[in-house]
Design a protein around this motif. Structure first.
Motif, mmCIF file in Angstrom:
data_model
loop_
_atom_site.group_PDB
_atom_site.id
_atom_site.type_symbol
_atom_site.label_atom_id
_atom_site.label_comp_id
_atom_site.label_asym_id
_atom_site.label_seq_id
_atom_site.Cartn_x
_atom_site.Cartn_y
_atom_site.Cartn_z
ATOM 1 N N PRO A 288 -19.024 -13.136 -78.893
ATOM 2 C CA PRO A 288 -18.371 -11.815 -78.836
ATOM 3 C C PRO A 288 -16.856 -11.961 -78.942
ATOM 4 N N ASP A 289 -16.197 -10.881 -79.363
ATOM 5 C CA ASP A 289 -14.736 -10.888 -79.442
ATOM 6 C C ASP A 289 -14.226 -9.972 -78.335
ATOM 7 N N ILE A 290 -13.776 -10.557 -77.253
ATOM 8 C CA ILE A 290 -13.410 -9.729 -76.098
ATOM 9 C C ILE A 290 -12.008 -9.130 -76.218
ATOM 10 N N ILE A 291 -11.191 -9.728 -77.075
ATOM 11 C CA ILE A 291 -9.831 -9.200 -77.248
ATOM 12 C C ILE A 291 -9.882 -7.813 -77.896
ATOM 13 N N VAL A 292 -10.801 -7.678 -78.844
ATOM 14 C CA VAL A 292 -10.873 -6.403 -79.571
ATOM 15 C C VAL A 292 -11.305 -5.259 -78.628
ATOM 16 N N ILE A 293 -12.011 -5.603 -77.565
ATOM 17 C CA ILE A 293 -12.404 -4.560 -76.587
ATOM 18 C C ILE A 293 -11.136 -3.962 -75.945
ATOM 19 N N LEU A 294 -10.238 -4.876 -75.602
ATOM 20 C CA LEU A 294 -8.981 -4.411 -74.992
ATOM 21 C C LEU A 294 -8.174 -3.576 -75.992
ATOM 22 N N VAL A 295 -8.133 -4.037 -77.219
ATOM 23 C CA VAL A 295 -7.366 -3.318 -78.253
ATOM 24 C C VAL A 295 -7.911 -1.896 -78.427
ATOM 25 N N VAL A 296 -9.244 -1.798 -78.491
ATOM 26 C CA VAL A 296 -9.878 -0.471 -78.655
ATOM 27 C C VAL A 296 -9.617 0.394 -77.418
ATOM 28 N N TRP A 297 -9.699 -0.232 -76.279
ATOM 29 C CA TRP A 297 -9.441 0.489 -75.014
ATOM 30 C C TRP A 297 -8.027 1.077 -75.022
ATOM 31 N N ILE A 298 -7.051 0.247 -75.410
ATOM 32 C CA ILE A 298 -5.652 0.707 -75.455
ATOM 33 C C ILE A 298 -5.502 1.816 -76.496
ATOM 34 N N ALA A 299 -6.147 1.629 -77.659
ATOM 35 C CA ALA A 299 -6.032 2.632 -78.725
ATOM 36 C C ALA A 299 -6.580 3.987 -78.277
ATOM 37 N N ILE A 300 -7.682 3.952 -77.535
ATOM 38 C CA ILE A 300 -8.285 5.224 -77.086
ATOM 39 C C ILE A 300 -7.489 5.817 -75.916
ATOM 40 N N SER A 301 -6.916 4.957 -75.069
ATOM 41 C CA SER A 301 -6.158 5.441 -73.910
ATOM 42 C C SER A 301 -4.762 5.910 -74.279
ATOM 43 N N TYR B 66 -22.970 -8.075 -80.361
ATOM 44 C CA TYR B 66 -22.694 -8.922 -79.193
ATOM 45 C C TYR B 66 -21.412 -8.459 -78.487
ATOM 46 N N THR B 67 -20.441 -8.023 -79.277
ATOM 47 C CA THR B 67 -19.171 -7.558 -78.689
ATOM 48 C C THR B 67 -19.372 -6.261 -77.904
ATOM 49 N N ILE B 68 -20.190 -5.358 -78.457
ATOM 50 C CA ILE B 68 -20.353 -4.072 -77.734
ATOM 51 C C ILE B 68 -21.176 -4.254 -76.451
ATOM 52 N N VAL B 69 -21.963 -5.333 -76.402
ATOM 53 C CA VAL B 69 -22.661 -5.624 -75.138
ATOM 54 C C VAL B 69 -21.618 -5.840 -74.044
ATOM 55 N N PHE B 70 -20.568 -6.577 -74.389
ATOM 56 C CA PHE B 70 -19.486 -6.806 -73.426
ATOM 57 C C PHE B 70 -18.623 -5.557 -73.264
ATOM 58 N N GLY B 71 -18.587 -4.747 -74.314
ATOM 59 C CA GLY B 71 -17.800 -3.514 -74.262
ATOM 60 C C GLY B 71 -18.359 -2.491 -73.282
ATOM 61 N N THR B 72 -19.617 -2.611 -72.968
ATOM 62 C CA THR B 72 -20.217 -1.656 -72.019
ATOM 63 C C THR B 72 -19.764 -1.937 -70.578
ATOM 64 N N ILE B 73 -19.292 -3.160 -70.336
ATOM 65 C CA ILE B 73 -18.889 -3.523 -68.959
ATOM 66 C C ILE B 73 -17.736 -2.633 -68.453
ATOM 67 N N PRO B 74 -16.618 -2.516 -69.194
ATOM 68 C CA PRO B 74 -15.556 -1.619 -68.697
ATOM 69 C C PRO B 74 -15.987 -0.149 -68.630
#
Lengths: 173, 302
Positions: free
Chosen positions: A45-58, A157-165
């Motif tokens: 999974p790419d966990i950095i992109v989760i943060l990037v998407v989170w920041i973009a949406i916030s 696989y990345t969105i599996v980790f994306g569900t955690i936040p």
């Protein structure tokens, strides 16, 4: 009506940028130390992109783009691959894609529902497609394998980790 | 100016995107991580320390993959060991053959067995030497251990050798120590038999059997095998011995062809004499027919 206590972030809003930076460093290091441990058939999974998407949406599309570039640059710097700018480019594009779905009034709703996961999937798909085009040689994989393994599987696989936040945030609220 | 600022304000995301994309491509084109030198080495060593600290965490998927690749490597190495062992055995064999060739007085042509039919009534092998190497039909074939057979058919580059485990081949043989002559041939067992030996002589087990000088097909004194037993037939006047061939036909890989043919003059003389005898016998039969006397006894010479 739900009344929330005033936090330090409310008093100093700029503090959240420091938090984003700290999380980015932690995630980048975790990306190197822990993520290889959960590799499945060469897919991580790419966990950095989760943060990037989170920041973009916030924070909006512009900050999504900037954070994508900076986070990507951090990953580039830490990676052993030696090509500077690849992660910066793909994370910039992921931030840009996710930023399209920024709506200030619906930020909270987006961040704690399946919408975030869908946006994350889309952004990750763009991220992985471009990254794979830049990195994977045509001799290494067929077109079907390219999309299934390096793009689709990695995005899932990345969105599996994306569900955690998302779960964390929805439970907190 | 106001319009420009308004334009930037309206399209700031796209401008930022373009800027960062161009910057990323510039970094890709001109940025070299090695330029960071010492700073990067500090980062790498710090990460190394962390990685070392986290190394106790097992990674089942990586372990499985490592296990699989180690298994592959193991199989590959086993194959290499096997190959090396085979090469060593082959080396020993070739050395002994080479030594044999240098000490043998017979003119020998080395050949490799390229085909084999063992176990049928007519067992034969195919060798990679033919008329181009001076091989001809009727030549004896042997190894450093002993007699293999005789060349039955030959082409330019190949020859078919009928091995002695073949019903068509009979070898005039001699017991090396006892100097008794007999005929060795194969019936249908793993063991060869040697017949026509007088029963009155005692023969020791393990005695070596060689080709006899009486043979018109094989050069003399080529080892055939050793005595491993006898067939005790009380009704027969002659002893029949069990002979174990020195040659392992199943594992035969290299042979020598003895490039001398039996003396044609001798063969011609013996054949002519046989024909003369046959003609005489026929003549006698036609001239003098046997007569019966009053008691019914047949008189061959009245």
């Amino acid at each position: 009506m739900k009344i929330r206590e005033t936090t330090l972030f409310d008093k100093v809003p700029q503090l959240r940028y420091a938090v984003y930076a700290a999380v980015a460093v932690v995630l980048a290091i975790a990306d190197f130390l822990l993520i290889p441990l959960i590799e499945i058939q060469g897919v991580v999974p790419d966990i950095i992109v989760i943060l990037v998407v989170w920041i973009a949406i916030s924070e909006g599309q512009l900050l999504g783009i900037i954070s994508g570039f900076l986070c990507g640059l951090l990953v580039d710097f830490l990676s052993y691959e030696g090509v500077l700018g690849v992660h910066a480019l793909v994370n910039t594009l992921a931030g840009f894609t996710a930023g399209y779905f920024f709506k200030e009034s619906r930020t909270t709703l987006t961040l704690q529902t399946y919408r975030f996961v869908l946006i994350l999937f889309l952004a990750t798909f763009v991220h992985n497609t471009i990254f794979s085009f830049l990195y994977i040689r045509t001799t290494e994989a067929t077109l079907i394998e390219f999309f299934t393994k390096y793009v689709f599987a990695k995005s899932v696989y990345t969105i599996v980790f994306g569900t955690i936040p998302v779960l964390f945030r929805s439970l907190r609220n | 100016m106001q319009r420009l600022l308004q334009f930037i304000e309206d399209f700031k995301q796209y401008i930022a995107l373009c800027f960062f994309v161009v910057l990323s491509f510039s970094l890709m084109a001109f940025g070299d991580l090695s330029q960071f030198g010492g700073l990067r080495s500090v980062v790498v060593s710090t990460i190394g320390v962390f990685q070392d600290a986290f190394s106790f965490i097992p990674n089942p998927v990586a372990l499985k993959s490592e296990n699989s690749s180690l298994r592959d490597l193991n199989a590959q190495l086993s194959f290499e060991v096997q190959k090396s062992r085979q090469s060593s055995i082959e080396n020993d064999k070739l050395r002994s053959l080479l030594q044999f060739k240098s000490i043998s007085k017979l003119p020998l042509v080395p050949a490799e067995v390229v085909g084999k039919t063992i176990g049928s009534i007519r067992s034969y092998i195919t060798i990679n030497r033919g008329t181009s190497s001076g091989i001809a039909q009727g030549m004896a074939v042997m190894t450093d251990r002993g007699l293999v057979g005789v060349v039955a058919s030959v082409s330019t580059n190949f020859a078919i050798v009928s091995i002695i485990k073949n019903r068509d081949i009979r070898v005039a043989a001699r017991l090396e120590s006892s100097r008794l002559d007999g005929v060795v041939y194969w019936e249908d067992d793993e063991i060869l038999v040697m017949k026509n030996l007088p029963k009155t002589y005692s023969i020791q087990l393990g005695e070596i059997v060689v080709t006899s000088e009486f043979s018109t097909k094989f050069p003399p004194n080529i080892p055939i095998g050793k005595v491993v037993g006898n067939y005790n037939d009380p009704n027969s006047l002659f002893a029949t011995l069990k002979i174990q061939s020195f040659v392992q036909f199943e594992t035969l890989e290299q042979v020598f062809v003895v490039t001398t043919l039996p003396n044609p003059e001798r063969i011609y003389l013996e054949e002519r004499y046989q024909q003369e005898l046959a003609a005489k016998a026929k003549q006698k039969k036609s001239v003098k027919k046997p007569t019966k006397d009053s008691t019914g006894t047949v008189n061959e010479n009245p």
